[in-house]
Design a protein around this motif. Structure first.
Motif, short mmCIF file in Angstrom:
data_model
loop_
_atom_site.label_atom_id
_atom_site.label_comp_id
_atom_site.label_asym_id
_atom_site.label_seq_id
_atom_site.Cartn_x
_atom_site.Cartn_y
_atom_site.Cartn_z
N GLN A 77 0.85 -1.19 -0.09
CA GLN A 77 -0.06 0.03 -0.11
C GLN A 77 0.84 1.46 -0.01
O GLN A 77 2.06 1.36 0.41
N VAL A 78 0.30 2.25 -0.45
CA VAL A 78 0.96 3.64 -0.55
C VAL A 78 1.04 4.10 0.86
O VAL A 78 -0.09 4.25 1.67
N LYS A 106 1.12 7.46 3.51
CA LYS A 106 0.68 8.68 3.71
C LYS A 106 1.68 9.87 3.36
O LYS A 106 1.55 10.90 3.06
N THR A 110 2.24 12.12 -7.04
CA THR A 110 1.37 11.32 -7.97
C THR A 110 0.55 10.40 -7.05
O THR A 110 -0.48 9.91 -7.20
N LEU A 111 1.31 9.93 -6.09
CA LEU A 111 0.70 8.69 -5.18
C LEU A 111 -0.04 9.53 -3.71
O LEU A 111 -0.82 8.65 -3.14
N LYS A 121 -2.48 11.40 -3.40
CA LYS A 121 -4.05 11.32 -3.46
C LYS A 121 -4.38 9.86 -3.27
O LYS A 121 -5.39 9.74 -2.85
N ALA A 122 -3.68 8.95 -3.54
CA ALA A 122 -3.83 7.57 -3.41
C ALA A 122 -3.75 6.82 -2.32
O ALA A 122 -4.24 5.76 -1.98
N ALA A 180 -4.25 3.46 -0.71
CA ALA A 180 -4.62 2.58 -1.58
C ALA A 180 -3.44 1.29 -1.81
O ALA A 180 -2.42 1.71 -1.74
N VAL A 182 -1.50 -0.98 -3.81
CA VAL A 182 -0.76 -0.82 -5.38
C VAL A 182 -0.18 -2.24 -5.95
O VAL A 182 0.18 -2.07 -6.88
N LYS A 241 -0.58 -2.17 -9.81
CA LYS A 241 -1.81 -1.39 -10.39
C LYS A 241 -1.26 0.00 -10.63
O LYS A 241 -2.14 0.73 -10.84
N LEU A 242 -0.07 0.16 -10.81
CA LEU A 242 0.36 1.56 -11.23
C LEU A 242 0.93 1.53 -12.54
O LEU A 242 1.41 0.64 -13.23
#
Length: 101
Positions: A56-57, A59, A65-66, A68-69, A72, A74, A100-101
């Motif tokens: 996961q990404v 915070k 670019t990540l 906002k994700a 999530a 990935v 998923k990127l």
């Protein structure tokens, strides 16, 4: 391939083997860097039981670019049977194949 994808590939390649050979009995983070974390989400209920692993990404990511994700998933989920000896290279390949990127 963008910066986020490249950084995710580097993260997957750099997960230490020992982090992919045994897993905690409760859900939690197994390994992380500034941008990503490898989480064990828990055990599946089916037979055979499997560890549910996801990347996961974070915070705190430095990749714009990540941001906002976050948080999530990935890469993954990758299911690792509880009753088999994990193969770190096989797990890394499954994560790479499920990006998923």
């Amino acid at each position: 391939m963008g910066k986020a994808s490249k950084q995710l590939e580097i993260f997957i390649a750099n997960i230490p083997d020992d982090k992919l050979k045994s897993f905690p009995s409760v859900a939690g983070t197994i390994y992380k860097d500034q941008n990503f974390r490898l989480d064990m989400q828990g055990l599946t209920t089916g037979k055979p039981q499997s560890y549910n692993l996801q990347i996961q990404v974070n915070k705190e990511t430095s990749i714009s670019t990540l941001k906002k994700a976050a948080p999530a998933t990935v890469a993954g989920p990758v299911l690792v049977p509880k009753d088999k000896t994990p193969d770190p290279d096989d797990i890394r390949k499954k994560f790479s194949d499920s990006m998923k990127l």
